[in-house]
Write an enzyme that holds these catalytic residues in place. Structure first.
Site, PDB file in Angstrom:
ATOM      1  N   ASP A   1      -0.374   5.132   0.821  1.00  0.00           N
ATOM      2  CA  ASP A   1      -0.733   6.107   1.872  1.00  0.00           C
ATOM      3  C   ASP A   1      -0.866   5.448   3.241  1.00  0.00           C
ATOM      4  OD1 ASP A   1      -1.527   8.920   0.695  1.00  0.00           O
ATOM      5  OD2 ASP A   1      -2.148   7.419  -0.774  1.00  0.00           O
TER       6      ASP A   1
ATOM      7  N   ASP B   1       0.861  -1.171   0.000  1.00  0.00           N
ATOM      8  CA  ASP B   1       0.000   0.000   0.000  1.00  0.00           C
ATOM      9  C   ASP B   1       0.913   1.241   0.000  1.00  0.00           C
ATOM     10  OD1 ASP B   1      -2.284   1.712   0.614  1.00  0.00           O
ATOM     11  OD2 ASP B   1      -1.566   1.708   2.686  1.00  0.00           O
TER      12      ASP B   1
ATOM     13  N   ASP C   1      -2.065  -0.659   5.935  1.00  0.00           N
ATOM     14  CA  ASP C   1      -2.481  -0.070   7.218  1.00  0.00           C
ATOM     15  C   ASP C   1      -3.989   0.058   7.385  1.00  0.00           C
ATOM     16  OD1 ASP C   1      -2.588   2.023   5.191  1.00  0.00           O
ATOM     17  OD2 ASP C   1      -2.992   3.379   6.857  1.00  0.00           O
TER      18      ASP C   1
HETATM   19 MG    MG Z   1      -3.122   3.032   3.408  1.00  0.00          MG
END
Ligand code: MG
Length: 263
Positions: A27, A25, A202
């Site tokens: 961001d 991922d 996240d």
């Molecule tokens: Mg993310």
């Protein structure tokens, strides 16, 4: 697998880098979360590590909900493959490719965009060009424009056979097929054929990637997997409970990339 065993596995992958895919991922994983998305930046040390890993590992790919070109702009490395727009597009060697299953819907999405431009832009809405998905924004327009935009896009979406979702100040149209970080992971694994693959993430949408890795392992397509959960105050609890390795924030991701690089 406990955390210590997972780190040991990670270190072992260094010796076998040509059969390993490093999928991540962007961001909140490579770039710290900042007040507005256009302020996001990947720290220089991580960019250096990603460049080094791209030269050594079978595949390094960034997978993001963002527009594919925006995902590229954040990392800016030609050696990396970018999957963006919620799994609908990838960018490599400077070219954007729409996934084959979504291609038949491209003309219909474009038709919806051009109809929205005629009907909704004069009322104050904004049509964001996103390729295979269309986003019509009305956050800064009068409330009647918002209602009209949602009704119009829903009706057009139904006519054209597209899936419509309503967010905060935005109504979106997309092909009616499954596309997410999980389908992106599967597409990359089936094309590049790694024996081992990891995903770092996240947030909620990253759980699709974790679960697809587990399915690829279960069916024997992959021999080993690692799910790296990046712990944060805003993330869902499953990002920790479903991970093999848990790290704290972008700094923790740095530790994982350094271990892959043998630094
Ligand atoms: Mg993310």
């Amino acid at each position: 697998m406990d955390n210590a065993a997972a780190w040991k596995r990670l270190e072992g992958w260094r010796e076998d880098a040509s059969s390993v895919a490093v999928l991540t991922d962007i961001d909140g994983t490579l770039a710290p979360i900042v007040p507005t998305p256009d302020m996001s930046e990947v720290p220089g040390e991580l960019l250096d590590l990603l460049r080094e890993l791209s030269g050594r590992y079978l595949l390094v790919a960034g997978i993001s909900g963002r527009k594919t070109e925006d995902a590229f702009d954040l990392i800016g490395l030609d050696e990396v493959v970018y999957f963006g727009n919620h799994g609908f597009e990838l960018l490599r060697d400077g070219e954007v490719e729409v996934i084959p299953d979504a291609m038949p819907f491209l003309e219909r999405v474009q038709e919806l965009e051009s109809r929205a431009r005629e009907e909704l832009v004069p009322l104050g809405a904004f049509v964001e060009e996103k390729g295979i998905t269309a986003s019509i924004h009305y956050r800064n327009a009068p409330p009647e424009t918002g209602e009209r935009s949602v009704a119009f896009v829903k009706a057009e979406g139904e006519r054209l056979g597209l899936r419509i979702t309503v967010g905060r100040g935005v109504v979106e149209a997309r092909p009616p097929i499954r596309a997410d970080k999980g389908t992106a992971v599967r597409a990359l694994v089936e094309e590049y054929r790694p024996k081992k693959a990891m995903f770092l993430g996240d947030d909620t949408t990253d759980l699709d990637a974790f679960r697809e890795l587990a399915a690829l392992l279960e069916e024997g397509t992959l021999n080993e997997i690692l799910r790296v959960g990046v712990r944060s105050d805003e993330g869902p609890p499953e990002i920790v409970t479903e991970a093999d390795i848990v790290v704290d924030g972008v700094e923790g991701v740095g530790e994982v990339l350094r271990a892959l690089a043998g630094r």
